[in-house]
Design a protein around this motif. Structure first.
Motif, PDB file in Angstrom:
ATOM      1  N   VAL A   1       7.620   3.557  17.562  1.00  0.00           N
ATOM      2  CA  VAL A   1       6.208   3.382  17.228  1.00  0.00           C
ATOM      3  C   VAL A   1       5.373   4.022  18.326  1.00  0.00           C
ATOM      4  N   ARG A   2       4.502   4.952  17.912  1.00  0.00           N
ATOM      5  CA  ARG A   2       3.511   5.531  18.825  1.00  0.00           C
ATOM      6  C   ARG A   2       2.158   5.226  18.210  1.00  0.00           C
ATOM      7  N   GLY A   3       1.420   4.361  18.869  1.00  0.00           N
ATOM      8  CA  GLY A   3       0.122   3.953  18.339  1.00  0.00           C
ATOM      9  C   GLY A   3      -0.077   2.470  18.549  1.00  0.00           C
ATOM     10  N   ASN A   4      -1.267   2.023  18.247  1.00  0.00           N
ATOM     11  CA  ASN A   4      -1.617   0.624  18.472  1.00  0.00           C
ATOM     12  C   ASN A   4      -1.127  -0.261  17.329  1.00  0.00           C
ATOM     13  N   CYS A   5      -0.795  -1.504  17.681  1.00  0.00           N
ATOM     14  CA  CYS A   5      -0.335  -2.488  16.702  1.00  0.00           C
ATOM     15  C   CYS A   5      -1.215  -3.726  16.781  1.00  0.00           C
ATOM     16  N   GLN A   6      -1.520  -4.275  15.621  1.00  0.00           N
ATOM     17  CA  GLN A   6      -2.241  -5.534  15.552  1.00  0.00           C
ATOM     18  C   GLN A   6      -1.490  -6.442  14.587  1.00  0.00           C
ATOM     19  N   ALA A   7      -0.860  -7.480  15.145  1.00  0.00           N
ATOM     20  CA  ALA A   7      -0.078  -8.425  14.346  1.00  0.00           C
ATOM     21  C   ALA A   7      -0.751  -9.792  14.422  1.00  0.00           C
ATOM     22  N   SER A   8      -1.236 -10.263  13.285  1.00  0.00           N
ATOM     23  CA  SER A   8      -1.934 -11.552  13.285  1.00  0.00           C
ATOM     24  C   SER A   8      -0.987 -12.707  13.591  1.00  0.00           C
ATOM     25  N   ASP A   9       0.326 -12.514  13.376  1.00  0.00           N
ATOM     26  CA  ASP A   9       1.283 -13.562  13.714  1.00  0.00           C
ATOM     27  C   ASP A   9       2.246 -13.125  14.809  1.00  0.00           C
ATOM     28  N   HIS A  10       3.085 -12.089  14.554  1.00  0.00           N
ATOM     29  CA  HIS A  10       4.199 -11.829  15.460  1.00  0.00           C
ATOM     30  C   HIS A  10       4.513 -10.336  15.538  1.00  0.00           C
TER      31      HIS A  10
ATOM     32  N   THR B   1       6.675   6.249  13.692  1.00  0.00           N
ATOM     33  CA  THR B   1       5.269   6.174  13.317  1.00  0.00           C
ATOM     34  C   THR B   1       4.403   6.702  14.447  1.00  0.00           C
ATOM     35  N   SER B   2       3.417   7.466  14.063  1.00  0.00           N
ATOM     36  CA  SER B   2       2.315   7.851  14.942  1.00  0.00           C
ATOM     37  C   SER B   2       1.091   7.318  14.227  1.00  0.00           C
ATOM     38  N   ALA B   3       0.931   6.005  14.288  1.00  0.00           N
ATOM     39  CA  ALA B   3      -0.052   5.359  13.431  1.00  0.00           C
ATOM     40  C   ALA B   3      -0.548   4.061  14.042  1.00  0.00           C
ATOM     41  N   ILE B   4      -1.669   3.612  13.539  1.00  0.00           N
ATOM     42  CA  ILE B   4      -2.170   2.268  13.816  1.00  0.00           C
ATOM     43  C   ILE B   4      -1.521   1.357  12.785  1.00  0.00           C
TER      44      ILE B   4
ATOM     45  N   VAL C   1       7.728  11.859   4.613  1.00  0.00           N
ATOM     46  CA  VAL C   1       6.674  11.927   5.627  1.00  0.00           C
ATOM     47  C   VAL C   1       5.372  11.559   4.938  1.00  0.00           C
ATOM     48  N   ILE C   2       4.699  10.548   5.446  1.00  0.00           N
ATOM     49  CA  ILE C   2       3.421  10.091   4.908  1.00  0.00           C
ATOM     50  C   ILE C   2       2.357  10.382   5.965  1.00  0.00           C
ATOM     51  N   LYS C   3       1.276  11.074   5.553  1.00  0.00           N
ATOM     52  CA  LYS C   3       0.160  11.338   6.457  1.00  0.00           C
ATOM     53  C   LYS C   3      -1.103  10.810   5.810  1.00  0.00           C
ATOM     54  N   GLY C   4      -1.840   9.975   6.550  1.00  0.00           N
ATOM     55  CA  GLY C   4      -3.082   9.435   6.026  1.00  0.00           C
ATOM     56  C   GLY C   4      -3.183   7.940   6.202  1.00  0.00           C
ATOM     57  N   GLU C   5      -3.917   7.310   5.303  1.00  0.00           N
ATOM     58  CA  GLU C   5      -4.193   5.878   5.383  1.00  0.00           C
ATOM     59  C   GLU C   5      -3.440   5.155   4.269  1.00  0.00           C
ATOM     60  N   VAL C   6      -2.648   4.144   4.659  1.00  0.00           N
ATOM     61  CA  VAL C   6      -1.905   3.334   3.693  1.00  0.00           C
ATOM     62  C   VAL C   6      -2.437   1.912   3.770  1.00  0.00           C
ATOM     63  N   THR C   7      -2.838   1.359   2.626  1.00  0.00           N
ATOM     64  CA  THR C   7      -3.268  -0.036   2.556  1.00  0.00           C
ATOM     65  C   THR C   7      -2.569  -0.684   1.378  1.00  0.00           C
ATOM     66  N   GLY C   8      -2.431  -2.004   1.431  1.00  0.00           N
ATOM     67  CA  GLY C   8      -1.801  -2.684   0.314  1.00  0.00           C
ATOM     68  C   GLY C   8      -1.575  -4.151   0.598  1.00  0.00           C
TER      69      GLY C   8
ATOM     70  N   VAL D   1       5.608   8.126   9.407  1.00  0.00           N
ATOM     71  CA  VAL D   1       4.254   7.814   8.946  1.00  0.00           C
ATOM     72  C   VAL D   1       3.280   8.181  10.053  1.00  0.00           C
ATOM     73  N   GLU D   2       2.241   8.936   9.674  1.00  0.00           N
ATOM     74  CA  GLU D   2       1.191   9.324  10.614  1.00  0.00           C
ATOM     75  C   GLU D   2      -0.146   8.902  10.027  1.00  0.00           C
ATOM     76  N   GLY D   3      -0.970   8.236  10.827  1.00  0.00           N
ATOM     77  CA  GLY D   3      -2.292   7.803  10.357  1.00  0.00           C
ATOM     78  C   GLY D   3      -2.502   6.330  10.611  1.00  0.00           C
ATOM     79  N   SER D   4      -2.593   5.548   9.521  1.00  0.00           N
ATOM     80  CA  SER D   4      -2.743   4.099   9.671  1.00  0.00           C
ATOM     81  C   SER D   4      -2.081   3.385   8.502  1.00  0.00           C
ATOM     82  N   VAL D   5      -1.548   2.193   8.798  1.00  0.00           N
ATOM     83  CA  VAL D   5      -0.943   1.335   7.782  1.00  0.00           C
ATOM     84  C   VAL D   5      -1.559  -0.044   7.964  1.00  0.00           C
TER      85      VAL D   5
END
Length: 111
Positions: free
Chosen positions: A67-76, A52-55, A16-23, A33-37
Motif C-alpha cells: 500500500v502506497r497512500g493514506n489509509c483511513q479505517a473507522s475500525d481497524h 495500491t497507490s491510492a487513498i 489495473v484500476i485507475k480512478g475513484e472506486v466507491t461502493g 489500484v491507483e486513485g482512491s477506494v
C-alpha cells in the motif's frame, strides 16, 4: 460458523484500476489500484500480490501486499507480516505484525 461474505468484489492479479472506486461491498485487491477506494462500513483487503497507490477508506483495511497512500479505517487497520504500507493512517485500532513494513504517521482516534 461464520457465513462467507457473498458481496465482495475481487480485483484479479492482471487487472489495473485507475480512478475513484466507491461502493457498499467488501473488496479484495490482488491486482493494482491507483486513485482512491472508499467503501464505508466495509473491508478492503490488499492481497499478497496486490499493489495500491491510492487513498483507502473503509471500516477495516487488511494489508498483505503493498500500500502506497493514506489509509483511513473507522475500525481497524491490520498490517500482516508480509505487508507493507507507505503513507499516513487514521484509525481506531491498529495491528502491525512482526516483519511488516510501515513508513508514515499513525493517528489513533478514539470513538
Amino acid at each position: 460458523m461464520m457465513e462467507a461474505n457473498v458481496n465482495r468484489t475481487l480485483i484479479g492479479k492482471s487487472l489495473v484500476i485507475k480512478g475513484e472506486v466507491t461502493g457498499l461491498e467488501a473488496m479484495h485487491i490482488d491486482g493494482r489500484v491507483e486513485g482512491s477506494v472508499e467503501l464505508p462500513g466495509q473491508t478492503i483487503t490488499v492481497g499478497r500480490s496486490g499493489q495500491t497507490s491510492a487513498i483507502l477508506i473503509a471500516n477495516e483495511i487488511v494489508v498483505l501486499g503493498q500500500v502506497r497512500g493514506n489509509c483511513q479505517a473507522s475500525d481497524h487497520l491490520d498490517i500482516r507480516s508480509e505487508g507493507s504500507m507507505s503513507g499516513d493512517a487514521i484509525v481506531s485500532r491498529i495491528s502491525i505484525a512482526d516483519g511488516a513494513f510501515i513508513k508514515g504517521n499513525i493517528d489513533v482516534r478514539r470513538s
